[in-house]
Motif scaffolding. Structure first.
Motif, PDB file in Angstrom:
ATOM      1  N   VAL A 157       0.760  -6.105  -7.313  1.00  0.00           N
ATOM      2  CA  VAL A 157       1.355  -6.799  -6.181  1.00  0.00           C
ATOM      3  C   VAL A 157       1.595  -5.765  -5.086  1.00  0.00           C
ATOM      4  O   VAL A 157       1.972  -4.619  -5.362  1.00  0.00           O
ATOM      5  N   VAL A 158       1.324  -6.167  -3.840  1.00  0.00           N
ATOM      6  CA  VAL A 158       1.539  -5.304  -2.675  1.00  0.00           C
ATOM      7  C   VAL A 158       2.723  -5.873  -1.895  1.00  0.00           C
ATOM      8  O   VAL A 158       2.713  -7.044  -1.508  1.00  0.00           O
ATOM      9  N   ILE A 159       3.746  -5.033  -1.683  1.00  0.00           N
ATOM     10  CA  ILE A 159       4.961  -5.495  -1.015  1.00  0.00           C
ATOM     11  C   ILE A 159       5.045  -4.889   0.392  1.00  0.00           C
ATOM     12  O   ILE A 159       4.979  -3.670   0.547  1.00  0.00           O
ATOM     13  N   SER A 194       2.169   3.508   2.964  1.00  0.00           N
ATOM     14  CA  SER A 194       2.567   3.634   4.370  1.00  0.00           C
ATOM     15  C   SER A 194       4.085   3.564   4.401  1.00  0.00           C
ATOM     16  O   SER A 194       4.725   3.429   3.345  1.00  0.00           O
ATOM     17  N   SER A 195       4.666   3.626   5.580  1.00  0.00           N
ATOM     18  CA  SER A 195       6.122   3.616   5.680  1.00  0.00           C
ATOM     19  C   SER A 195       6.728   2.252   5.358  1.00  0.00           C
ATOM     20  O   SER A 195       7.951   2.131   5.239  1.00  0.00           O
ATOM     21  N   HIS A 196       5.873   1.225   5.178  1.00  0.00           N
ATOM     22  CA  HIS A 196       6.401  -0.103   4.852  1.00  0.00           C
ATOM     23  C   HIS A 196       5.633  -0.822   3.748  1.00  0.00           C
ATOM     24  O   HIS A 196       6.005  -1.928   3.373  1.00  0.00           O
ATOM     25  N   ILE A 197       4.573  -0.227   3.229  1.00  0.00           N
ATOM     26  CA  ILE A 197       3.743  -0.896   2.221  1.00  0.00           C
ATOM     27  C   ILE A 197       3.845  -0.175   0.882  1.00  0.00           C
ATOM     28  O   ILE A 197       3.595   1.031   0.785  1.00  0.00           O
ATOM     29  N   LEU A 198       4.218  -0.936  -0.157  1.00  0.00           N
ATOM     30  CA  LEU A 198       4.328  -0.410  -1.515  1.00  0.00           C
ATOM     31  C   LEU A 198       3.332  -1.130  -2.418  1.00  0.00           C
ATOM     32  O   LEU A 198       3.213  -2.353  -2.374  1.00  0.00           O
ATOM     33  N   VAL A 199       2.621  -0.373  -3.252  1.00  0.00           N
ATOM     34  CA  VAL A 199       1.714  -0.946  -4.248  1.00  0.00           C
ATOM     35  C   VAL A 199       2.372  -0.825  -5.615  1.00  0.00           C
ATOM     36  O   VAL A 199       2.853   0.250  -5.988  1.00  0.00           O
ATOM     37  N   VAL A 200       2.409  -1.934  -6.345  1.00  0.00           N
ATOM     38  CA  VAL A 200       3.077  -1.973  -7.647  1.00  0.00           C
ATOM     39  C   VAL A 200       2.109  -2.480  -8.709  1.00  0.00           C
ATOM     40  O   VAL A 200       1.488  -3.536  -8.552  1.00  0.00           O
ATOM     41  N   GLY A 253       0.474 -13.626 -10.256  1.00  0.00           N
ATOM     42  CA  GLY A 253      -0.478 -14.425  -9.489  1.00  0.00           C
ATOM     43  C   GLY A 253      -0.417 -14.195  -7.988  1.00  0.00           C
ATOM     44  O   GLY A 253      -1.259 -14.708  -7.250  1.00  0.00           O
ATOM     45  N   LYS A 254       0.568 -13.413  -7.518  1.00  0.00           N
ATOM     46  CA  LYS A 254       0.678 -13.117  -6.080  1.00  0.00           C
ATOM     47  C   LYS A 254       0.140 -11.714  -5.829  1.00  0.00           C
ATOM     48  O   LYS A 254       0.438 -10.790  -6.576  1.00  0.00           O
ATOM     49  N   LEU A 255      -0.619 -11.563  -4.750  1.00  0.00           N
ATOM     50  CA  LEU A 255      -1.145 -10.240  -4.419  1.00  0.00           C
ATOM     51  C   LEU A 255      -0.347  -9.597  -3.289  1.00  0.00           C
ATOM     52  O   LEU A 255      -0.004  -8.412  -3.361  1.00  0.00           O
ATOM     53  N   PHE A 256      -0.026 -10.351  -2.239  1.00  0.00           N
ATOM     54  CA  PHE A 256       0.730  -9.826  -1.106  1.00  0.00           C
ATOM     55  C   PHE A 256       2.036 -10.610  -0.958  1.00  0.00           C
ATOM     56  O   PHE A 256       2.017 -11.841  -0.893  1.00  0.00           O
ATOM     57  N   LYS A 303      -8.091  -1.736   3.289  1.00  0.00           N
ATOM     58  CA  LYS A 303      -8.130  -3.169   2.975  1.00  0.00           C
ATOM     59  C   LYS A 303      -6.733  -3.684   2.639  1.00  0.00           C
ATOM     60  O   LYS A 303      -6.344  -4.784   3.042  1.00  0.00           O
ATOM     61  N   ILE A 304      -5.973  -2.870   1.904  1.00  0.00           N
ATOM     62  CA  ILE A 304      -4.608  -3.286   1.539  1.00  0.00           C
ATOM     63  C   ILE A 304      -3.731  -3.367   2.785  1.00  0.00           C
ATOM     64  O   ILE A 304      -2.980  -4.325   2.965  1.00  0.00           O
ATOM     65  N   LEU A 305      -3.846  -2.380   3.668  1.00  0.00           N
ATOM     66  CA  LEU A 305      -3.008  -2.342   4.873  1.00  0.00           C
ATOM     67  C   LEU A 305      -3.291  -3.526   5.799  1.00  0.00           C
ATOM     68  O   LEU A 305      -2.394  -4.005   6.496  1.00  0.00           O
ATOM     69  N   THR A 306      -4.528  -3.999   5.790  1.00  0.00           N
ATOM     70  CA  THR A 306      -4.882  -5.154   6.626  1.00  0.00           C
ATOM     71  C   THR A 306      -4.777  -6.470   5.851  1.00  0.00           C
ATOM     72  O   THR A 306      -5.143  -7.524   6.364  1.00  0.00           O
ATOM     73  N   LYS A 307      -4.288  -6.375   4.587  1.00  0.00           N
ATOM     74  CA  LYS A 307      -4.095  -7.543   3.721  1.00  0.00           C
ATOM     75  C   LYS A 307      -5.379  -8.359   3.547  1.00  0.00           C
ATOM     76  O   LYS A 307      -5.373  -9.592   3.570  1.00  0.00           O
ATOM     77  N   SER A 308      -6.465  -7.637   3.388  1.00  0.00           N
ATOM     78  CA  SER A 308      -7.741  -8.286   3.093  1.00  0.00           C
ATOM     79  C   SER A 308      -7.770  -8.690   1.617  1.00  0.00           C
ATOM     80  O   SER A 308      -7.024  -8.153   0.796  1.00  0.00           O
TER      81      SER A 308
END
Length: 312
Positions: A148-150, A190-196, A208-211, A54-59
């Protein structure tokens, strides 16, 4: 998705291409032969896998999803071989110092036999399964951390390691207890997605921002340095080139962090205060998501030591 990984063996300073991920960071009966924790973790891992997709597809993520992110971060921090070895080291250092103090008060020499007993006791007192039990208790401490997901739109790729979840504190670097003001917990998925997970009172920039997206190449490089410091035996990446694009001081910082004692002591030989903390990953750099807000930045360093994040 069944893809092969590149693995860097730290001790051998050697890179291996096209390695199956199945056998990495794996040990039979690590949590005990009764398989109780293996079954519990298997159920959790299934849920975490769905969550990461879900995070990888920005759901959109529900409150339950955010709780699951916190759960994954905490369990992963507690469950690695490196974490267990650090906890044993902590216990051993505590018992050795306490033993010396105990014997001195009674006028008895602290000999090799006493030292051996302390070291054996440290190994026997706790198991990897015990640290997972503690994870359940610690969940309450990080419920207030926001997420936040970057997505890094960069040429450089994120790497990970056999200790992939990292706790840092840009406000006061040594204070990385789960209840400390300024705590940040982060991990790449993933090689480009960071969860903080972060203390939003301290770092309000992304509140207040998720992605969000970033094109900061230097930040990717610094995040990879954290993985170098955090790692136990191996680094993992999608491509070999990621291992050659690390900051020059990453390995030096790793040595400094690994040489730190797990327990510190204050006082005389017969009256001591014992202080412990989680395994530290201290690296001097700035992160966009860890920019301390102005009112807290004004606090002198000597007044920052481990203040609690929650107050009345």
């Amino acid at each position: 998705d069944g893809q092969l990984l590149s693995v860097y063996n730290i001790a051998r300073k050697q890179c291996y291409s096209a390695v199956p991920y199945d056998d990495q960071c794996y040990k039979n009966y690590y949590y005990g032969r009764d398989a109780v924790w293996e079954k519990r973790l298997s159920a959790m891992e299934t849920e975490w896998g769905v969550l990461f997709q879900k995070i990888l597809t920005k759901s959109s993520l529900s409150d339950a999803d955010i709780d699951a992110i916190r759960q994954f971060a905490l369990y992963q921090l507690q469950r690695t071989v490196a974490s267990n070895e650090y906890f044993v080291q902590q216990k051993e250092e505590f018992l050795l110092e306490y033993g010396k103090m105990f014997y001195k008060k009674r006028g008895v020499p602290f000999n090799e036999t006493a030292e051996a007993i302390c070291k054996e006791r440290a190994k026997r007192d706790f198991s990897p399964a015990d640290w997972l039990e503690f994870a359940d208790e610690f969940m309450a401490y990080i419920q207030d951390l926001e997420t936040v997901v970057i997505d890094y739109r960069t040429e450089g790729e994120l790497i990970t390691s056999d200790v992939p979840v990292v706790a840092i504190n840009p406000f006061h670097q040594p204070s990385i207890g789960y209840a400390c003001m300024g705590l940040i917990i982060l991990f790449p998925i993933s090689s480009h997605i960071l969860v903080v997970l972060y203390d939003s009172k301290m770092y309000p920039k992304n509140k207040g921002k998720l992605f969000i997206e970033s094109t900061d190449e230097d930040e990717v490089s610094n995040l990879n340095a954290l993985q170098v410091i955090s790692a136990d035996k191996i680094l993992l990446a999608e491509h070999n080139e990621s291992f050659t694009a690390l900051p020059d001081n990453a390995w030096e910082s790793r040595s400094i962090n690994r040489d730190q004692r797990a327990t510190t002591f204050l006082g005389s030989d017969d009256q001591r205060l014992f202080c412990t903390s989680p395994r530290k990953v201290i690296y001097h750099c700035d992160f966009s998501f860890g920019a301390v807000c102005h009112r807290f930045k004004r606090i002198p360093f000597v007044c920052k030591d481990a203040p609690p994040r929650k107050w009345d």
